[in-house]
Design an enzyme around this catalytic site. Structure first.
Site, PDB file in Angstrom:
ATOM      1  CG  ASP A   1      -2.443   1.224  -8.585  1.00 42.67           C
ATOM      2  OD1 ASP A   1      -2.106   1.540  -7.449  1.00 42.67           O
ATOM      3  OD2 ASP A   1      -3.365   1.798  -9.219  1.00 42.67           O
TER       4      ASP A   1
ATOM      5  CD  GLU B  74       7.357 -15.380 -22.091  1.00 42.26           C
ATOM      6  OE1 GLU B  74       7.966 -14.362 -22.497  1.00 42.26           O
ATOM      7  OE2 GLU B  74       6.174 -15.622 -22.379  1.00 42.26           O
TER       8      GLU B  74
HETATM    9  C1  BGC Z   1      -2.504   3.677  -5.315  1.00 43.83           C
HETATM   10  C2  BGC Z   1      -3.018   5.036  -5.050  1.00 43.83           C
HETATM   11  C3  BGC Z   1      -3.792   5.476  -6.276  1.00 43.83           C
HETATM   12  C4  BGC Z   1      -4.880   4.473  -6.660  1.00 43.83           C
HETATM   13  C5  BGC Z   1      -5.373   4.690  -8.046  1.00 43.83           C
HETATM   14  C6  BGC Z   1      -3.775   2.900  -5.411  1.00 43.83           C
HETATM   15  O1  BGC Z   1      -4.191   2.101  -4.576  1.00 43.83           O
HETATM   16  O2  BGC Z   1      -1.651   3.162  -4.333  1.00 43.83           O
HETATM   17  O3  BGC Z   1      -2.027   5.937  -4.706  1.00 43.83           O
HETATM   18  O4  BGC Z   1      -4.398   6.707  -6.027  1.00 43.83           O
HETATM   19  O5  BGC Z   1      -4.388   3.165  -6.612  1.00 43.83           O
HETATM   20  O6  BGC Z   1      -4.427   4.292  -8.969  1.00 43.83           O
END
Ligand code: BGC
Length: 562
Positions: free
Chosen positions: A225, A276
């Site tokens: 993310d 790993e």
């Molecule tokens: C996720 C979102 C989230 C954001 C903060 C992103 O890009 O896909 O859904 O709100 O990151 O974590």
């Protein structure tokens, strides 16, 4: 920890031990947004046992892997993207045992499992952040996050002018243990999502531990993310985003919190951790950057394995623009040894069955709702979505699907204000609708409670009446349904190895046409306003029924290549 039946997976990747043949180079990966997929417990929120229940449906659909949006312990201020414990399952979604069962059942069906990892920020309920609040300025506890003194005579002004992606300030001031107004902490997203300080080795070590925790359980990879946000420019200089740019600032160069060069060190380190393990574990970057060329830096040979191709997702339904983005993708990613990926929908954007019929005065960046201008025409959107997916699944590389697109689900526009849940909606005081419209729970059964989503009929976002016509059970035996189209595309893609073949453009069919060969298939898509003649040939699959030897508008056909 259970011992996994890996036979099916081993069969699926018998050849995948040499460089260049790894499963993730050509896989079709299906995104599960757990809270909206299937609810086994009956509380109106989907869960891991609900996922396990439907694995046979995903096997029948024909996907190679699933990626699950976060299901870890979380107060759910941002639907789980605010993690309080990275190594446990939130009771809303089940238990670690449910995760192990789901993973074992997926592997037994030859389906790999990718977990969503959120390293840019934690929840404010994470024990580290709670310790940081209780500790003094300058302490080791505060150094795991981005605490700074404020500006102004008494520190009453934020340390800089950064804005949160969700709207409002990116800084919040804390009250110190003695009750006085104190330091400020950075949160690029909601106030409840404090950013980690990735210059701190303690943070880096903790994430190596978290990676190993999930890898040890048999997880096949991670969707990372905000992978472009971890490292911030030294000195935290002021920056004012262009109000027209995407919510993740991806259109702009030189943003002090996106795409800083130092972030690549983190992924080189993680690459080593994954290496790993056996089984070609993979990292996929969610990185919104201004060009494909820049995004390709995230997938150099010693970094991540894949990056989402958001440039492709953001391309309008326009033949010339699509040809250009496909050409550039197939140049830039292979140039660094990576496959291109392809994606049209996810849990952050307007579903492509609606987005492709939006008009220019209604940009898709911040979601659409009842008062947005230019409501998309549903039939046009669905027809284009089917044609667009039929192009995407013929492209070499790896493709991502978002749950519900195989049913042709549109964006739900008519959600009442009081039912909305996205922090974007609250932080912008209703100015941006946000992402609830693409997150409405799935319809499985036209006549069941909550359309088969939840046994007692509960649903955390209201489902519209039209969900009955999109339900999986009314589509599964209908050869003209969107579900049948997806199954046919995926079966032919697999049988003909389209994910690993090479694309060759075909010219001469007109400016509004996309045409290419890939392996033994010729793909022709008509994005223009009039039907076009198509060469005689055996039709493999077509996004709409063909009558005669013309290709209607907004239609794609796959022909046997001669
Ligand atoms: C996720 C979102 C989230 C954001 C903060 C992103 O890009 O896909 O859904 O709100 O990151 O974590």
């Amino acid at each position: 920890m259970p011992s996994h039946d890996m036979t099916a997976l081993a069969d699926a990747s018998a050849a995948a031990s040499t460089v260049g043949s790894e499963w993730w180079r050509s896989a079709v990966i299906y995104q599960i947004y757990p809270r909206s997929f299937a609810d086994a417990s009956g509380d109106g929120i989907g869960d891991l046992p609900g996922v396990t229940t439907h694995l046979d449906d995903l096997k029948q659909l024909g996907v190679d892997a699933i990626w699950l949006s976060p299901f870890m312990t979380s107060p759910q201020k941002d639907a789980g993207y605010d993690v309080a414990d990275y190594c446990d399952v939130d009771p809303l979604f089940g238990t670690l045992g449910d995760f192990d069962d789901m993973l074992e059942a997926a592997h037994a069906r030859g389906i790999r499992v990718i977990v969503d990892l959120v390293p840019n920020h934690s929840s404010d309920q994470h024990v580290w952040f709670q310790e940081a609040l209780a500790a003094a300025p300058g302490s080791a506890e505060r150094a795991r996050y981005m605490f700074r003194d404020g500006k102004g005579e008494n520190g009453e002004l934020p340390p800089n002018n950064w804005e949160s992606v969700f709207g409002g300030d990116a800084w919040t001031r804390v009250t110190e243990a003695d009750g006085t107004p104190g330091q400020w902490y950075l949160h690029l997203f909601d106030t409840s999502q404090p950013d980690f300080d990735w210059s701190n080795e303690v943070v880096r070590a903790e994430f190596r531990r978290i990676l190993r925790f999930w890898l040890d359980r048999g997880t096949d990879g991670f969707r990372v993310d905000v992978a472009h946000g971890l490292v911030k420019e030294a000195g935290l200089p002021d920056y004012t985003p262009d109000p027209e740019s995407g919510s993740m600032g991806g259109d702009e160069a030189d943003v002090p919190y996106w795409g800083q060069p130092g972030v690549h060190e983190v992924y080189r380190d993680w690459h080593g951790v994954l290496a790993e393990y056996d089984g070609d574990r993979a990292l996929c970057a969610e990185a919104w950057l201004p060009t494909i060329e820049k995004t390709a830096l995230w997938v150099r040979p010693d970094e991540m394995h894949q990056a989402f191709n958001f440039e492709y997702l953001e391309t309008a339904w326009d033949a010339a623009k699509l040809r250009a983005v496909i050409t550039e993708s197939l140049r830039a990613y292979p140039a660094v040894g990576a496959p291109s990926t392809w994606v049209l929908s996810n849990h952050d954007v307007v579903r492509h069955a609606s987005r492709l019929a939006l008009t220019a005065e209604n940009p898709q960046g911040f979601g659409i709702g009842p008062n947005s201008p230019g409501t998309p025409i549903a039939d046009v959107g669905l027809r284009r979505a089917r044609a667009a997916t039929s192009v995407m699944l013929a492209l070499p590389g790896s493709a991502y699907l978002y749950q519900g697109e195989e049913l042709g689900l549109p964006e739900v526009i008519d959600i009442s204000d009081d039912a909305r849940q996205d922090p974007t909606w609250f932080r912008t005081k209703g100015e941006r609708y946000g992402r609830d419209g693409c997150r409405v729970p799935l319809p499985w059964d036209a006549t069941g409670p909550a359309y088969g989503f939840s046994p007692d009929g509960a649903s955390w976002l209201p489902q519209p009446a039209e969900w009955a016509t999109f339900a999986r059970d009314v589509q599964v035996d209908d050869p003209a349904s969107t579900l049948s189209l997806y199954r046919a595309l995926l079966a032919e893609r697999r049988a003909r190895d389209l994910g690993v073949s090479a694309l060759e453009w075909v010219d001469g069919l007109g400016d509004d046409v996309i045409a290419f060969h890939n392996g033994n298939v010729t793909v022709i898509a008509n994005l223009g306003e009039t039907p076009i003649a198509i060469p005689a040939g055996t039709v493999i699959v077509t996004s709409e029924r063909l009558t005669g030897d013309t290709l209607p508008v907004d239609t794609t056909v796959w022909l046997e290549r001669h």
